[in-house]
Design a protein around this motif. Structure first.
Motif, PDB file in Angstrom:
ATOM      1  N   THR A 124      90.304  16.530 109.250  1.00  0.00           N
ATOM      2  CA  THR A 124      89.654  15.293 109.707  1.00  0.00           C
ATOM      3  C   THR A 124      89.455  14.315 108.545  1.00  0.00           C
ATOM      4  O   THR A 124      89.379  13.116 108.769  1.00  0.00           O
ATOM      5  CB  THR A 124      88.257  15.574 110.303  1.00  0.00           C
ATOM      6  OG1 THR A 124      87.388  16.061 109.267  1.00  0.00           O
ATOM      7  CG2 THR A 124      88.332  16.591 111.424  1.00  0.00           C
ATOM      8  N   GLU A 125      89.364  14.825 107.323  1.00  0.00           N
ATOM      9  CA  GLU A 125      88.989  13.974 106.183  1.00  0.00           C
ATOM     10  C   GLU A 125      90.076  12.948 105.853  1.00  0.00           C
ATOM     11  O   GLU A 125      89.820  11.747 105.891  1.00  0.00           O
ATOM     12  CB  GLU A 125      88.621  14.837 104.969  1.00  0.00           C
ATOM     13  CG  GLU A 125      87.685  16.025 105.264  1.00  0.00           C
ATOM     14  CD  GLU A 125      86.255  15.617 105.588  1.00  0.00           C
ATOM     15  OE1 GLU A 125      85.966  14.411 105.543  1.00  0.00           O
ATOM     16  OE2 GLU A 125      85.436  16.501 105.905  1.00  0.00           O
ATOM     17  N   PRO A 126      91.325  13.398 105.567  1.00  0.00           N
ATOM     18  CA  PRO A 126      92.374  12.406 105.324  1.00  0.00           C
ATOM     19  C   PRO A 126      92.707  11.620 106.592  1.00  0.00           C
ATOM     20  O   PRO A 126      93.152  10.463 106.508  1.00  0.00           O
ATOM     21  CB  PRO A 126      93.568  13.248 104.872  1.00  0.00           C
ATOM     22  CG  PRO A 126      93.317  14.613 105.409  1.00  0.00           C
ATOM     23  CD  PRO A 126      91.827  14.775 105.418  1.00  0.00           C
ATOM     24  N   GLU A 154      85.444   8.735  99.559  1.00  0.00           N
ATOM     25  CA  GLU A 154      84.622   9.935  99.764  1.00  0.00           C
ATOM     26  C   GLU A 154      85.240  10.876 100.802  1.00  0.00           C
ATOM     27  O   GLU A 154      85.178  12.102 100.656  1.00  0.00           O
ATOM     28  CB  GLU A 154      83.192   9.555 100.133  1.00  0.00           C
ATOM     29  CG  GLU A 154      82.461   9.042  98.896  1.00  0.00           C
ATOM     30  CD  GLU A 154      81.041   8.551  99.158  1.00  0.00           C
ATOM     31  OE1 GLU A 154      80.357   8.237  98.178  1.00  0.00           O
ATOM     32  OE2 GLU A 154      80.630   8.480 100.329  1.00  0.00           O
ATOM     33  N   GLU A 155      85.833  10.312 101.852  1.00  0.00           N
ATOM     34  CA  GLU A 155      86.533  11.198 102.803  1.00  0.00           C
ATOM     35  C   GLU A 155      87.663  11.908 102.073  1.00  0.00           C
ATOM     36  O   GLU A 155      87.913  13.099 102.305  1.00  0.00           O
ATOM     37  CB  GLU A 155      87.083  10.412 104.001  1.00  0.00           C
ATOM     38  CG  GLU A 155      86.033   9.726 104.885  1.00  0.00           C
ATOM     39  CD  GLU A 155      84.991  10.656 105.488  1.00  0.00           C
ATOM     40  OE1 GLU A 155      84.973  11.862 105.144  1.00  0.00           O
ATOM     41  OE2 GLU A 155      84.175  10.187 106.294  1.00  0.00           O
ATOM     42  N   ALA A 156      88.321  11.186 101.177  1.00  0.00           N
ATOM     43  CA  ALA A 156      89.398  11.814 100.404  1.00  0.00           C
ATOM     44  C   ALA A 156      88.822  12.903  99.490  1.00  0.00           C
ATOM     45  O   ALA A 156      89.445  13.937  99.284  1.00  0.00           O
ATOM     46  CB  ALA A 156      90.159  10.763  99.609  1.00  0.00           C
ATOM     47  N   ARG A 157      87.638  12.684  98.958  1.00  0.00           N
ATOM     48  CA  ARG A 157      87.015  13.746  98.155  1.00  0.00           C
ATOM     49  C   ARG A 157      86.664  14.955  99.032  1.00  0.00           C
ATOM     50  O   ARG A 157      86.741  16.099  98.591  1.00  0.00           O
ATOM     51  CB  ARG A 157      85.758  13.238  97.432  1.00  0.00           C
ATOM     52  CG  ARG A 157      85.422  14.069  96.167  1.00  0.00           C
ATOM     53  CD  ARG A 157      83.971  13.972  95.756  1.00  0.00           C
ATOM     54  NE  ARG A 157      83.075  14.539  96.735  1.00  0.00           N
ATOM     55  CZ  ARG A 157      82.913  15.845  96.964  1.00  0.00           C
ATOM     56  NH1 ARG A 157      83.586  16.740  96.266  1.00  0.00           N
ATOM     57  NH2 ARG A 157      82.086  16.262  97.903  1.00  0.00           N
ATOM     58  N   HIS A 158      86.292  14.697 100.266  1.00  0.00           N
ATOM     59  CA  HIS A 158      86.034  15.816 101.179  1.00  0.00           C
ATOM     60  C   HIS A 158      87.304  16.642 101.400  1.00  0.00           C
ATOM     61  O   HIS A 158      87.248  17.859 101.577  1.00  0.00           O
ATOM     62  CB  HIS A 158      85.495  15.311 102.523  1.00  0.00           C
ATOM     63  CG  HIS A 158      84.122  14.710 102.402  1.00  0.00           C
ATOM     64  ND1 HIS A 158      83.477  14.120 103.464  1.00  0.00           N
ATOM     65  CD2 HIS A 158      83.285  14.619 101.343  1.00  0.00           C
ATOM     66  CE1 HIS A 158      82.288  13.692 103.054  1.00  0.00           C
ATOM     67  NE2 HIS A 158      82.159  13.969 101.777  1.00  0.00           N
ATOM     68  N   LEU A 159      88.440  15.960 101.410  1.00  0.00           N
ATOM     69  CA  LEU A 159      89.707  16.682 101.479  1.00  0.00           C
ATOM     70  C   LEU A 159      89.830  17.605 100.259  1.00  0.00           C
ATOM     71  O   LEU A 159      90.176  18.777 100.384  1.00  0.00           O
ATOM     72  CB  LEU A 159      90.869  15.685 101.534  1.00  0.00           C
ATOM     73  CG  LEU A 159      92.276  16.267 101.340  1.00  0.00           C
ATOM     74  CD1 LEU A 159      92.630  17.250 102.447  1.00  0.00           C
ATOM     75  CD2 LEU A 159      93.323  15.147 101.285  1.00  0.00           C
ATOM     76  N   GLU A 244      77.045  12.646 100.790  1.00  0.00           N
ATOM     77  CA  GLU A 244      77.965  11.510 100.942  1.00  0.00           C
ATOM     78  C   GLU A 244      78.021  11.037 102.386  1.00  0.00           C
ATOM     79  O   GLU A 244      78.089   9.835 102.658  1.00  0.00           O
ATOM     80  CB  GLU A 244      79.360  11.915 100.457  1.00  0.00           C
ATOM     81  CG  GLU A 244      79.395  12.175  98.970  1.00  0.00           C
ATOM     82  CD  GLU A 244      80.626  12.962  98.537  1.00  0.00           C
ATOM     83  OE1 GLU A 244      81.207  12.590  97.520  1.00  0.00           O
ATOM     84  OE2 GLU A 244      81.004  13.934  99.193  1.00  0.00           O
ATOM     85  N   GLU A 245      77.976  11.985 103.303  1.00  0.00           N
ATOM     86  CA  GLU A 245      78.073  11.658 104.726  1.00  0.00           C
ATOM     87  C   GLU A 245      76.957  10.703 105.151  1.00  0.00           C
ATOM     88  O   GLU A 245      77.153   9.840 106.008  1.00  0.00           O
ATOM     89  CB  GLU A 245      78.005  12.946 105.547  1.00  0.00           C
ATOM     90  CG  GLU A 245      78.732  12.899 106.861  1.00  0.00           C
ATOM     91  CD  GLU A 245      80.199  12.550 106.734  1.00  0.00           C
ATOM     92  OE1 GLU A 245      80.901  13.173 105.941  1.00  0.00           O
ATOM     93  OE2 GLU A 245      80.638  11.624 107.425  1.00  0.00           O
ATOM     94  N   ALA A 246      75.802  10.837 104.541  1.00  0.00           N
ATOM     95  CA  ALA A 246      74.679   9.975 104.906  1.00  0.00           C
ATOM     96  C   ALA A 246      75.040   8.497 104.723  1.00  0.00           C
ATOM     97  O   ALA A 246      74.628   7.645 105.516  1.00  0.00           O
ATOM     98  CB  ALA A 246      73.456  10.322 104.047  1.00  0.00           C
TER      99      ALA A 246
END
Ligand SMILES: [Fe+2]
Ligand SMILES: [Fe+2]
Length: 483
Positions: A124-126, A154-159, A244-246
């Motif tokens: 879901t992140e990328p 940040e989504e990319a960092r979640h990846l 980060e999600e916040a």
């Protein structure tokens, strides 16, 4: 301060997982890195790769001062691997292994299940970065442009966070999964992302804000559930991702809030009281409230699919295996095993939509979804309806019934109205444009999407923020376009 809070920020990959002492993992990550950068260039934000963006970078995991702000070119962003500090002597809080020490290694019997959970989250992140890649072209301000890019990096960092788990703990399979995370494409016919909502388009900024409000909130729920995991590295990773999600949630709720605020101001100034006087409201260059409601309804109903089937053995197995808990499992007062318990679930029975008590373990998806619905509903009250109330306009945002507009699960078989009353196919055809965005609505929104790129400028349809980022004013030059 524990060791885990000291972040090695010197190497190629900032981390607090001791990468330097683990050459095998470092090699795996370093060989994944070029492909990742290719993915970012090809599928990340279109344009702006040379712009200087005022971004937040995670530099530590201490809740006080974990991030620093500064101008960065996005391809040079320091994506890192950061885990929340270990909880000393942490014990597993639920499922068959409740009470045992949390696992530091993958339990062999659950290897496949655990890998699947990580891959689905990782995918879901990328995907969301891909979905949002064209939005930079039509940003309503530099402030918003910067927020978009912040969410994207940040989504990319979640990846990175999920790839770390795969490469560190799952050997060759994990490395292959990490490659596949770069190979699938949101919306691609042949190699789509794993979950439907992550293959939908995010064509305009109203959709973007709705996505961050509704779909990132699903992310928050999933991360909470995974942060309870008996597999400690997953728990720690997810706990840090939640900080980060916040911000993503904030971008959505404040973004829509500012659109509502602007619409209410414009209506007041023009002496329009009736929110349904759509044509006159639109003529003011702002988005009418009913269209916003319909967009919210659409995004909510698409996001519900992410919670999976009403009755799910996978969810029961993951809980029993102590891999994925409930939302705030550690604050719930029960036996955390749920073997003899039931939970009320909305079901389709003889053509009627009703609650039915089903075994609590098989209905964990629905429990998480109920928690999600409550969280979204309270966000809507606090952030959106309060603004309309203050403006004295007679309108309230609401969430539709969970049976509305469903494509998978039990309710895919029927049509229902916003209150969950079954509709015939003809009635649905006739009435869906009243509750969902029509082509005409979408064209109107598209017509408003014109970029505003001077510092301090905002598009006609959105109010400036109350405050800027990092204590800076709203008219700060958050993105230096040239260069
Ligand atoms: Fe994320
Ligand atoms: Fe997010």
């Amino acid at each position: 301060m524990s060791d885990a809070m000291n972040v090695d920020y010197d190497g190629l990959i900032p981390n607090n997982v001791g990468l330097n002492a683990d050459p095998r993992l470092r090699r795996a990550l370093e060989s994944w890195h070029p492909g990742y950068l290719d993915w970012w260039q090809a599928r990340g934000p279109e344009g702006f790769q040379k712009s200087l963006v005022y971004l937040r970078t995670a530099v530590g995991v201490d809740p006080e001062g974990w991030a620093k702000f500064g101008y960065v070119r996005m391809p040079e962003y320091r994506w890192g691997i950061l885990l929340a500090p270990a909880v000393e002597n942490r014990r597993i809080g639920f499922g068959a292994h409740k009470g045992e020490p949390a696992w530091q290694e993958v339990p062999g019997e659950y290897r496949a299940m655990l890998r699947r959970l990580i891959v689905v989250q990782g995918d879901t992140e990328p995907a969301s970065v891909e979905q949002q890649r064209h939005l930079g072209r039509t940003a309503p301000s530099l402030y918003d442009l910067r927020n978009l890019f912040q969410v994207n990096v940040e989504e990319a960092r979640h990846l990175w966070a999920m790839v770390y788990l795969l490469q560190k703990y799952f050997g060759r399979d994990g490395r292959e999964e990490a490659e596949d995370l770069l190979r699938r494409r949101s919306g691609d016919q042949d190699t789509p992302r794993l979950l439907g909502a992550f293959n939908e388009a995010t064509p305009d900024w109203l959709s973007f804000f709705m996505f961050t409000f509704f779909t990132d909130r699903d992310g928050k729920m999933q991360l909470h559930a995974l942060s309870q995991s008996g597999f400690d590295p997953l728990s720690r990773t997810c706990r840090f991702m939640l900080t980060e999600e916040a911000h993503h949630m904030f971008v959505g709720q404040s973004g829509i809030g500012r659109i509502i605020e602007r619409t209410c101001q414009a209506m007041r100034a023009a002496g329009i009281d009736d929110p349904d006087d759509v044509e006159r409201v639109r003529a003011l260059g702002v988005i009418d409230l009913p269209t916003m409601q319909n967009k919210a309804t659409l995004h909510f109903s698409l996001t519900l699919h992410l919670f999976g089937s009403e009755i799910s053995t996978n969810a029961a197995n993951a809980f029993n295996a102590s891999l994925k808990g409930r939302y705030r499992e550690d604050q719930i007062e029960d036996d955390h095993r749920l073997t003899g318990d039931t939970y009320p679930v909305w079901r389709l029975k003889h053509g009627q939509i009703m609650r039915e008590a089903v075994p609590a373990l098989s209905s964990l998806n629905m429990r998480l979804r109920d928690d999600y619905v409550a969280d979204a509903a309270s966000g809507i009250e606090r952030w959106w309806n309060r603004i309309i109330e203050r403006a004295g306009i007679a309108f309230r945002f609401r969430l539709p019934h969970v049976a509305f507009n469903r494509r998978i699960g039990e309710f895919a078989a029927i049509h229902a109205d916003l209150d969950g009353n079954p509709l015939s196919a003809e009635e649905w055809q006739r009435r869906q444009d009243e509750c969902l965005p029509s082509t005409e609505d979408n064209l109107f929104i598209e017509s408003l999407m014109r970029p505003v790129t001077e510092p301090g400028g905002f598009a006609s349809w959105i109010a400036p923020p109350r405050a800027g980022i990092d204590g800076l004013p709203g008219n700060f030059e958050y993105v230096k376009l040239a260069g």
